[in-house]
Design a protein around this motif. Structure first.
Motif, PDB file in Angstrom:
ATOM      1  N   THR A   1      -1.913   0.347  20.628  1.00  0.00           N
ATOM      2  CA  THR A   1      -2.475  -0.976  20.784  1.00  0.00           C
ATOM      3  C   THR A   1      -1.997  -1.825  19.630  1.00  0.00           C
ATOM      4  O   THR A   1      -1.481  -1.317  18.646  1.00  0.00           O
ATOM      5  CB  THR A   1      -4.016  -0.928  20.800  1.00  0.00           C
ATOM      6  N   ALA A   2      -2.191  -3.122  19.748  1.00  0.00           N
ATOM      7  CA  ALA A   2      -1.729  -4.029  18.700  1.00  0.00           C
ATOM      8  C   ALA A   2      -2.489  -3.797  17.397  1.00  0.00           C
ATOM      9  O   ALA A   2      -2.012  -4.158  16.339  1.00  0.00           O
ATOM     10  CB  ALA A   2      -1.899  -5.468  19.156  1.00  0.00           C
ATOM     11  N   LYS A   3      -3.658  -3.182  17.466  1.00  0.00           N
ATOM     12  CA  LYS A   3      -4.483  -3.018  16.279  1.00  0.00           C
ATOM     13  C   LYS A   3      -4.321  -1.662  15.600  1.00  0.00           C
ATOM     14  O   LYS A   3      -4.855  -1.466  14.521  1.00  0.00           O
ATOM     15  CB  LYS A   3      -5.954  -3.230  16.642  1.00  0.00           C
ATOM     16  N   SER A   4      -3.623  -0.706  16.214  1.00  0.00           N
ATOM     17  CA  SER A   4      -3.522   0.603  15.579  1.00  0.00           C
ATOM     18  C   SER A   4      -2.550   0.548  14.404  1.00  0.00           C
ATOM     19  O   SER A   4      -1.427   0.071  14.517  1.00  0.00           O
ATOM     20  CB  SER A   4      -3.126   1.676  16.577  1.00  0.00           C
ATOM     21  N   LYS A   5      -3.030   1.036  13.283  1.00  0.00           N
ATOM     22  CA  LYS A   5      -2.260   1.009  12.031  1.00  0.00           C
ATOM     23  C   LYS A   5      -2.254   2.399  11.414  1.00  0.00           C
ATOM     24  O   LYS A   5      -3.145   3.210  11.650  1.00  0.00           O
ATOM     25  CB  LYS A   5      -2.902   0.046  11.024  1.00  0.00           C
ATOM     26  N   LEU A   6      -1.266   2.661  10.604  1.00  0.00           N
ATOM     27  CA  LEU A   6      -1.164   3.876   9.816  1.00  0.00           C
ATOM     28  C   LEU A   6      -1.078   3.467   8.355  1.00  0.00           C
ATOM     29  O   LEU A   6      -0.393   2.503   8.018  1.00  0.00           O
ATOM     30  CB  LEU A   6       0.106   4.651  10.169  1.00  0.00           C
ATOM     31  N   VAL A   7      -1.747   4.208   7.500  1.00  0.00           N
ATOM     32  CA  VAL A   7      -1.591   4.010   6.070  1.00  0.00           C
ATOM     33  C   VAL A   7      -0.827   5.227   5.557  1.00  0.00           C
ATOM     34  O   VAL A   7      -1.272   6.364   5.704  1.00  0.00           O
ATOM     35  CB  VAL A   7      -2.942   3.864   5.356  1.00  0.00           C
ATOM     36  N   VAL A   8       0.345   4.968   4.985  1.00  0.00           N
ATOM     37  CA  VAL A   8       1.232   6.026   4.514  1.00  0.00           C
ATOM     38  C   VAL A   8       1.333   5.925   2.999  1.00  0.00           C
ATOM     39  O   VAL A   8       1.499   4.832   2.449  1.00  0.00           O
ATOM     40  CB  VAL A   8       2.629   5.881   5.157  1.00  0.00           C
ATOM     41  N   GLU A   9       1.245   7.073   2.327  1.00  0.00           N
ATOM     42  CA  GLU A   9       1.329   7.112   0.866  1.00  0.00           C
ATOM     43  C   GLU A   9       2.481   8.014   0.450  1.00  0.00           C
ATOM     44  O   GLU A   9       2.646   9.109   1.001  1.00  0.00           O
ATOM     45  CB  GLU A   9       0.027   7.654   0.277  1.00  0.00           C
ATOM     46  N   GLN A  10       3.267   7.572  -0.517  1.00  0.00           N
ATOM     47  CA  GLN A  10       4.360   8.383  -1.037  1.00  0.00           C
ATOM     48  C   GLN A  10       3.788   9.370  -2.037  1.00  0.00           C
ATOM     49  O   GLN A  10       3.091   8.997  -2.975  1.00  0.00           O
ATOM     50  CB  GLN A  10       5.418   7.509  -1.712  1.00  0.00           C
TER      51      GLN A  10
ATOM     52  N   LEU B   1       5.881   6.552  -6.557  1.00  0.00           N
ATOM     53  CA  LEU B   1       4.824   7.516  -6.273  1.00  0.00           C
ATOM     54  C   LEU B   1       3.467   6.841  -6.225  1.00  0.00           C
ATOM     55  O   LEU B   1       3.162   5.969  -7.034  1.00  0.00           O
ATOM     56  CB  LEU B   1       4.800   8.615  -7.334  1.00  0.00           C
ATOM     57  N   GLY B   2       2.657   7.246  -5.258  1.00  0.00           N
ATOM     58  CA  GLY B   2       1.309   6.715  -5.136  1.00  0.00           C
ATOM     59  C   GLY B   2       1.220   5.398  -4.394  1.00  0.00           C
ATOM     60  O   GLY B   2       0.131   4.934  -4.091  1.00  0.00           O
ATOM     61  N   ARG B   3       2.340   4.797  -4.097  1.00  0.00           N
ATOM     62  CA  ARG B   3       2.324   3.520  -3.378  1.00  0.00           C
ATOM     63  C   ARG B   3       1.933   3.752  -1.921  1.00  0.00           C
ATOM     64  O   ARG B   3       2.331   4.730  -1.313  1.00  0.00           O
ATOM     65  CB  ARG B   3       3.686   2.859  -3.464  1.00  0.00           C
ATOM     66  N   ARG B   4       1.140   2.830  -1.386  1.00  0.00           N
ATOM     67  CA  ARG B   4       0.689   2.919  -0.001  1.00  0.00           C
ATOM     68  C   ARG B   4       1.202   1.733   0.789  1.00  0.00           C
ATOM     69  O   ARG B   4       1.352   0.646   0.255  1.00  0.00           O
ATOM     70  CB  ARG B   4      -0.838   2.937   0.075  1.00  0.00           C
ATOM     71  N   ALA B   5       1.443   1.981   2.073  1.00  0.00           N
ATOM     72  CA  ALA B   5       1.883   0.917   2.978  1.00  0.00           C
ATOM     73  C   ALA B   5       1.103   1.040   4.274  1.00  0.00           C
ATOM     74  O   ALA B   5       0.929   2.142   4.796  1.00  0.00           O
ATOM     75  CB  ALA B   5       3.374   1.028   3.251  1.00  0.00           C
ATOM     76  N   GLU B   6       0.614  -0.093   4.782  1.00  0.00           N
ATOM     77  CA  GLU B   6      -0.061  -0.127   6.072  1.00  0.00           C
ATOM     78  C   GLU B   6       0.954  -0.573   7.110  1.00  0.00           C
ATOM     79  O   GLU B   6       1.505  -1.666   7.025  1.00  0.00           O
ATOM     80  CB  GLU B   6      -1.242  -1.086   6.028  1.00  0.00           C
ATOM     81  N   LEU B   7       1.206   0.292   8.090  1.00  0.00           N
ATOM     82  CA  LEU B   7       2.265   0.055   9.070  1.00  0.00           C
ATOM     83  C   LEU B   7       1.718   0.129  10.486  1.00  0.00           C
ATOM     84  O   LEU B   7       0.729   0.825  10.739  1.00  0.00           O
ATOM     85  CB  LEU B   7       3.358   1.114   8.902  1.00  0.00           C
ATOM     86  N   ALA B   8       2.365  -0.559  11.393  1.00  0.00           N
ATOM     87  CA  ALA B   8       1.995  -0.485  12.807  1.00  0.00           C
ATOM     88  C   ALA B   8       2.306   0.913  13.332  1.00  0.00           C
ATOM     89  O   ALA B   8       3.286   1.541  12.928  1.00  0.00           O
ATOM     90  CB  ALA B   8       2.777  -1.526  13.594  1.00  0.00           C
ATOM     91  N   ASP B   9       1.469   1.402  14.214  1.00  0.00           N
ATOM     92  CA  ASP B   9       1.655   2.733  14.790  1.00  0.00           C
ATOM     93  C   ASP B   9       2.559   2.622  16.017  1.00  0.00           C
ATOM     94  O   ASP B   9       2.113   2.500  17.143  1.00  0.00           O
ATOM     95  CB  ASP B   9       0.297   3.325  15.164  1.00  0.00           C
ATOM     96  N   THR B  10       3.872   2.662  15.762  1.00  0.00           N
ATOM     97  CA  THR B  10       4.862   2.565  16.833  1.00  0.00           C
ATOM     98  C   THR B  10       5.738   3.819  16.816  1.00  0.00           C
ATOM     99  O   THR B  10       5.795   4.525  15.799  1.00  0.00           O
ATOM    100  CB  THR B  10       5.762   1.330  16.651  1.00  0.00           C
TER     101      THR B  10
ATOM    102  N   LEU C   1       7.922  13.887   1.898  1.00  0.00           N
ATOM    103  CA  LEU C   1       7.755  12.986   0.760  1.00  0.00           C
ATOM    104  C   LEU C   1       6.533  12.087   0.878  1.00  0.00           C
ATOM    105  O   LEU C   1       6.160  11.430  -0.090  1.00  0.00           O
ATOM    106  CB  LEU C   1       8.998  12.082   0.615  1.00  0.00           C
ATOM    107  N   VAL C   2       5.923  12.027   2.062  1.00  0.00           N
ATOM    108  CA  VAL C   2       4.807  11.122   2.300  1.00  0.00           C
ATOM    109  C   VAL C   2       3.652  11.864   2.972  1.00  0.00           C
ATOM    110  O   VAL C   2       3.808  12.978   3.447  1.00  0.00           O
ATOM    111  CB  VAL C   2       5.216   9.921   3.194  1.00  0.00           C
ATOM    112  N   ARG C   3       2.510  11.180   3.004  1.00  0.00           N
ATOM    113  CA  ARG C   3       1.377  11.678   3.785  1.00  0.00           C
ATOM    114  C   ARG C   3       0.682  10.494   4.427  1.00  0.00           C
ATOM    115  O   ARG C   3       0.720   9.374   3.905  1.00  0.00           O
ATOM    116  CB  ARG C   3       0.399  12.485   2.937  1.00  0.00           C
ATOM    117  N   ILE C   4       0.050  10.755   5.574  1.00  0.00           N
ATOM    118  CA  ILE C   4      -0.726   9.725   6.246  1.00  0.00           C
ATOM    119  C   ILE C   4      -2.127   9.809   5.692  1.00  0.00           C
ATOM    120  O   ILE C   4      -2.743  10.881   5.689  1.00  0.00           O
ATOM    121  CB  ILE C   4      -0.697   9.925   7.760  1.00  0.00           C
ATOM    122  N   VAL C   5      -2.633   8.702   5.198  1.00  0.00           N
ATOM    123  CA  VAL C   5      -3.953   8.638   4.569  1.00  0.00           C
ATOM    124  C   VAL C   5      -5.003   8.415   5.647  1.00  0.00           C
ATOM    125  O   VAL C   5      -4.879   7.490   6.453  1.00  0.00           O
ATOM    126  CB  VAL C   5      -4.000   7.509   3.516  1.00  0.00           C
ATOM    127  N   GLU C   6      -6.023   9.238   5.654  1.00  0.00           N
ATOM    128  CA  GLU C   6      -7.102   9.104   6.614  1.00  0.00           C
ATOM    129  C   GLU C   6      -8.198   8.191   6.050  1.00  0.00           C
ATOM    130  O   GLU C   6      -8.470   8.218   4.851  1.00  0.00           O
ATOM    131  CB  GLU C   6      -7.724  10.473   6.922  1.00  0.00           C
TER     132      GLU C   6
END
Length: 65
Positions: A4-13, A36-45, A58-63
């Motif tokens: 959906t247009a609202k689903s997002k992922l937060v990814v952290e290095q 390191l430690g930087r987070r990005a909020e990205l569309a779930d595509t 190298l990354v993890r998805i933050v819950e």
């Protein structure tokens, strides 16, 4: 998984790209990560999911971010 247009992922290095192939470093930068430690909020595509799979070590998805 619903896209959906609202689903997002937060990814952290969580690891450094030092010594990794240039493609992996470029993928991190494309995801908005470069320290390191930087987070990005990205569309779930599917494209973003594919990029995350390429650098999953190298990354993890933050819950619940």
């Amino acid at each position: 998984m619903t896209n959906t247009a609202k689903s997002k992922l937060v990814v952290e290095q969580i690891k450094s790209p030092i010594g990794r192939p240039a493609v992996q470093r470029t993928t991190l930068i494309s995801l908005g990560l470069n320290k390191l430690g930087r987070r990005a909020e990205l569309a779930d595509t599917p494209a973003i999911r594919g990029m995350i799979d390429k650098v999953a070590h190298l990354v993890r998805i933050v819950e619940n971010a």
